[in-house]
Every structure is written in C-alpha cells, then in structure tokens.
Design an enzyme around this catalytic site. Structure first.
Site, PDB file in Angstrom:
ATOM      1  N   GLY A 148       4.886  29.720  13.632  1.00 20.13           N
ATOM      2  CA  GLY A 148       5.106  28.323  14.013  1.00 20.13           C
ATOM      3  C   GLY A 148       4.133  27.871  15.084  1.00 20.13           C
ATOM      4  O   GLY A 148       4.085  28.460  16.172  1.00 20.13           O
ATOM      5  N   GLY A 195       4.234  24.916  16.617  1.00 18.89           N
ATOM      6  CA  GLY A 195       4.796  23.798  17.364  1.00 18.89           C
ATOM      7  C   GLY A 195       4.761  24.054  18.852  1.00 18.89           C
ATOM      8  O   GLY A 195       3.979  24.877  19.350  1.00 18.89           O
ATOM      9  N   PHE A 196       5.630  23.389  19.588  1.00 20.06           N
ATOM     10  CA  PHE A 196       5.597  23.503  21.044  1.00 20.06           C
ATOM     11  C   PHE A 196       5.889  24.932  21.509  1.00 20.06           C
ATOM     12  O   PHE A 196       5.181  25.467  22.360  1.00 20.06           O
ATOM     13  CB  PHE A 196       6.605  22.534  21.668  1.00 20.06           C
ATOM     14  N   VAL A 210       5.615  31.706   5.744  1.00 22.99           N
ATOM     15  CA  VAL A 210       6.370  32.951   5.917  1.00 22.99           C
ATOM     16  C   VAL A 210       7.643  32.842   5.086  1.00 22.99           C
ATOM     17  O   VAL A 210       8.461  31.933   5.297  1.00 22.99           O
ATOM     18  CB  VAL A 210       6.707  33.196   7.400  1.00 22.99           C
ATOM     19  N   GLU A 217      14.495   4.694  18.119  1.00 21.49           N
ATOM     20  CA  GLU A 217      13.086   4.317  18.194  1.00 21.49           C
ATOM     21  C   GLU A 217      12.611   3.696  16.880  1.00 21.49           C
ATOM     22  O   GLU A 217      11.872   2.701  16.886  1.00 21.49           O
ATOM     23  CB  GLU A 217      12.263   5.549  18.573  1.00 21.49           C
ATOM     24  N   ASP A 253      13.616  25.014  18.175  1.00 22.75           N
ATOM     25  CA  ASP A 253      14.777  24.497  17.450  1.00 22.75           C
ATOM     26  C   ASP A 253      15.531  25.564  16.681  1.00 22.75           C
ATOM     27  O   ASP A 253      16.652  25.320  16.226  1.00 22.75           O
ATOM     28  CB  ASP A 253      14.342  23.402  16.480  1.00 22.75           C
ATOM     29  N   ALA A 312      11.209  18.862  23.093  1.00 16.00           N
ATOM     30  CA  ALA A 312       9.907  19.478  23.340  1.00 16.00           C
ATOM     31  C   ALA A 312       9.834  20.240  24.666  1.00 16.00           C
ATOM     32  O   ALA A 312       9.319  21.370  24.692  1.00 16.00           O
ATOM     33  CB  ALA A 312       8.817  18.409  23.271  1.00 16.00           C
TER      34      ALA A 312
END
Length: 430
Positions: free
Chosen positions: A15, A17-18, A83, A178, A307, A323
C-alpha cells in the site's frame, strides 16, 4: 578472500497510501531493503479526492508517482502489482502479475492496503450509487455528475428533466458534506448561463444521513453549524432514516420513492480483504484488531496500519480512519521495525495517536474546524482548512497548481476540469 556484504532484512510494505509511504520514508536510513507494493503507480492525497470528482482539480494535482516521490531513497524498490494473499506462516505474500502469480518473501511486513466501500449487505447498490476512494472513482463520478446536466438539457419530458437534475449523496460524514456543498455551488454558480433549456440552479441536491445529524464525529454545535451552512447553499439535509432501496431511477426512504438519476455513496467503508488472510481477530468492518504496537497477534513481524487497523485510544475511543492517524501509524511501524533489528523482540512501545483535530469544508467560505480547545466555523474555518490542505500536499508543484485553481474558483466560480472524457456513452442513460 573478499568479505560478502551482509544481507539486509527485507521489509515489504503493501500500500502506497499515507501509512505505507510514511513508513517507507521513516526507514530511509535504516539498514533494510524495502519493497513497496501497490496496485497503482501513485500516492493519492485522498482528502481532496472529492475536488477531482467535482471538477475543481485534475488528477495530477492531488497525486504523484510513487517512483518520483521515492527516487532519492535508494533502499526502496517499487512494484506495481496486486497482492492477492498473505502467507504469514511462510513469511510470503502472493502477487498477481500480468505474467502470472509470484511470491515475495519478507522479514517484516506492513499491510496498509486501506479500505473500500461498504453497502451494508446491499452490494447490488454499487452499480447505481458509486463511492469515492480512488482516482478512477473520482473521474467516473465527475463524468456522471457533468453528464447529468447534459442529459437534463436534452430531455424533452419534464419529469425526466427533473430526475436528471436530482442528486442524492448518501452519507453525512466529511466526504458526503463536502460533495453536497460543492455540487450545490456548481449548480447555482458555476453553470449559470451555460444552458438554454434548463436552469442548473433548479437542481436539487439531497444529503441523506441515517443518524440524527451530519458530521457525527464533530461536536454537536459544529454539526449544527455545518447543517445551516449546507442549507444556505441550497442542500436539502435529511437525517434520521436510512435509504431502503437504490435503483438506476432513484432511491426509497421512509416508504417514499424519489427519482434521482445521480446517486453517490459516502456512507460506509469496508477494510481490505487482505486482513482476512492473517488468522487474526477482525472488527465488524473487517479491520484487523492489532496489538498495541500495531503488530498482529501471533506474528510480531507483521504490522497493520491505516484504515485496515483497528485499535483504540487510551480513552477507549477507536483511532479514526483519517490521514493524520495513518501517517502516525506508518512512522510508528518504522520505529518498531528498527527496534526489532536492534534485537528488541516481543511487543514494542504502544502506538499513541495524537489527535490534531477535525476539519471539513462545506463550500466557498464555509467550513468547520474542531481543534479540541478551539472550535470555529465559517470564513475563518475555510481559510484554515485551505492552508492545512495545501501544507500537507505531497509536492511543491501540487501546492502551486492547487492554489492557482482555488484562486480562480474563488474569484470566478469557475472550475478547471469540466471536460467530459470518453464520448457520449449512452449506457449512462440506462
């Protein structure tokens, strides 16, 4: 005889991501070799994904290639692959490549593969109410939103025209708020004067939340202010009941069917299925219940972050899937791996989440900010939100382009990425 170089421990990060990216960067000076595996080739700044979906920003504004980000970190190899399985007992992961499956062995593993959409047992709704987690999702949704106005312009039946001008956002969390606020602004300001057969300002934007209030993770006073700001923008906020049905024609709620040709899902998440490979306890969303140091019970060499991880704070509340938490988890895992390498086996120092507060933007000059001791909304909160998101974007180019696009949007109400790609796909009308 020449002495052979020592074989460095192999850290595999799943991953980009963050959590995964921040772990890799935190290991830049560690005596390890790192393989970062991601199904895409880029790191995505997810908090601004809705801006791509609503034509405010382009995909490169909020994403950057992983190889570019890590080009100066020579202990990292990036692999673009999916994966499919983790074999924890063998210390291997299984990769799906174009030329067939492969196995990759590790000494330490970080699973940070994130989460997808959860439709609460109604997966058939996904075809009619797409969610927003990836750039592909955002581009598909942008196309869907813009095409709705084109379909309304071409419609000859008044009921069909109204259905195309009816939008529903399911879920009153930050993403839903949003999206709803921005979509209302587009209809009432950006598209004004551009159509001949419809008035875009007549579009109805509904925000539907099953709970009693929107932004339930915020204090109640800020939640109330957010609702008032949404309603001022023209959003119809409906709380207190969930949807019962979603079709290509609309949705049913409280026994009433409402025609709405554009529905967006922002109501729930489900953890990556990779967590099920670990033979570890999972929570209701499929997240792995990790040990205090973020390692997996029975496998101290395997860590889970972002997450996909379920862990509570000292006060018993869960660490949120945001995040800042993912970044902190990534850095913590890097510290734990360095400790293991130094010969400190067993459970390491517990992860401590530092809560910097909650932010949500609602529309132009409208936002809410919760920093614990300080809470504010309106124009000041909007400027705070803008500066915070610019600061955390990944690179200087991204910040410059985003600031330029936001400045243009602020002064002109125009949005920079309103091009519909892919031709006139009539499947959108089905």
């Amino acid at each position: 005889m020449s002495r052979m170089a020592p074989i460095l421990p192999h850290v595999v990060i799943v991953g980009g991501g963050f959590a995964g990216l921040w772990a890799a960067r935190a290991l830049r000076r560690a005596p390890v070799r790192i393989t970062l595996v991601d199904r895409g080739n880029h790191h995505l700044f997810q908090p601004l994904l809705y801006q791509v979906a609503t034509a405010g920003l382009s995909a490169p504004d909020i994403a950057a290639p992983l190889r570019q980000i890590l080009r100066r970190q020579h202990n990292v190899v990036v692999q673009m692959a999916t994966v499919s399985r983790v074999h924890a007992d063998a210390r291997e992961i299984e990769l799906d490549h174009a030329d067939g499956p492969r196995r990759l062995r590790y000494d330490y593993l970080l699973l940070a593969s994130g989460a997808g959409h959860a439709y609460f047992g109604h997966d058939e709704w996904a075809a009619h109410a797409p969610g927003l987690k990836t750039l592909d999702d955002a581009l598909d949704l942008r196309r869907k939103l813009l095409l709705a106005f084109e379909r309304a312009e071409a419609a000859t039946d008044p009921d069909d025209r109204d259905a195309w001008l009816s939008f529903a956002i399911i879920g009153g969390g930050p993403t839903g708020v949003e999206l709803a606020g921005t979509l209302a602004e587009i209809a009432r300001h950006t598209l004004g004067g551009e159509f001949r057969n419809i008035d875009p300002a007549r579009a109805r934007v509904r925000l539907i939340e099953a709970g009693p209030r929107v932004l339930s993770s915020f204090p109640e006073d800020l939640s109330d202010k957010a609702r008032l700001q949404l309603e001022k923008l023209g959003v119809e906020v409906q709380t207190g009941a969930a949807v019962d049905e979603i079709t290509g024609e609309g949705f049913r709620r409280d026994g009433t069917f409402v025609r709405a040709r554009t529905i967006v899902w922002a109501a729930g998440v489900s953890a990556s299925p990779l967590g099920r490979c670990l033979d570890a306890p999972l929570d209701r969303a499929g997240r792995v219940r990790v040990r205090p140091d973020l390692s997996v019970p029975g496998h101290p060499e395997v860590f889970v972050a972002g997450d996909l991880a379920a862990i509570d704070r000292a006060d018993g509340r869960p660490v949120p899937g945001v995040a800042p938490a993912a970044k902190q988890m990534g850095r913590h895992v890097a510290r734990m791996i360095r400790a293991r390498i130094r010969g400190q086996p067993g459970e390491g120092a517990p992860f401590r989440y530092r809560d910097f507060g909650n932010l949500a933007t609602i529309g132009r000059m409208a936002a809410v900010v919760d920093l614990g001791a300080w809470r504010f909304s309106g124009m000041l909160a909007w400027w705070f939100w803008l500066v915070a998101h610019l600061f955390f974007l990944i690179g200087f180019r991204n910040r410059s382009v985003v600031l330029l696009n936001w400045s243009v949007a602020y002064w002109t109400h125009q949005r920079a990425a309103r091009i519909i790609l892919g031709g006139d796909d009539r499947s959108d009308t089905q």
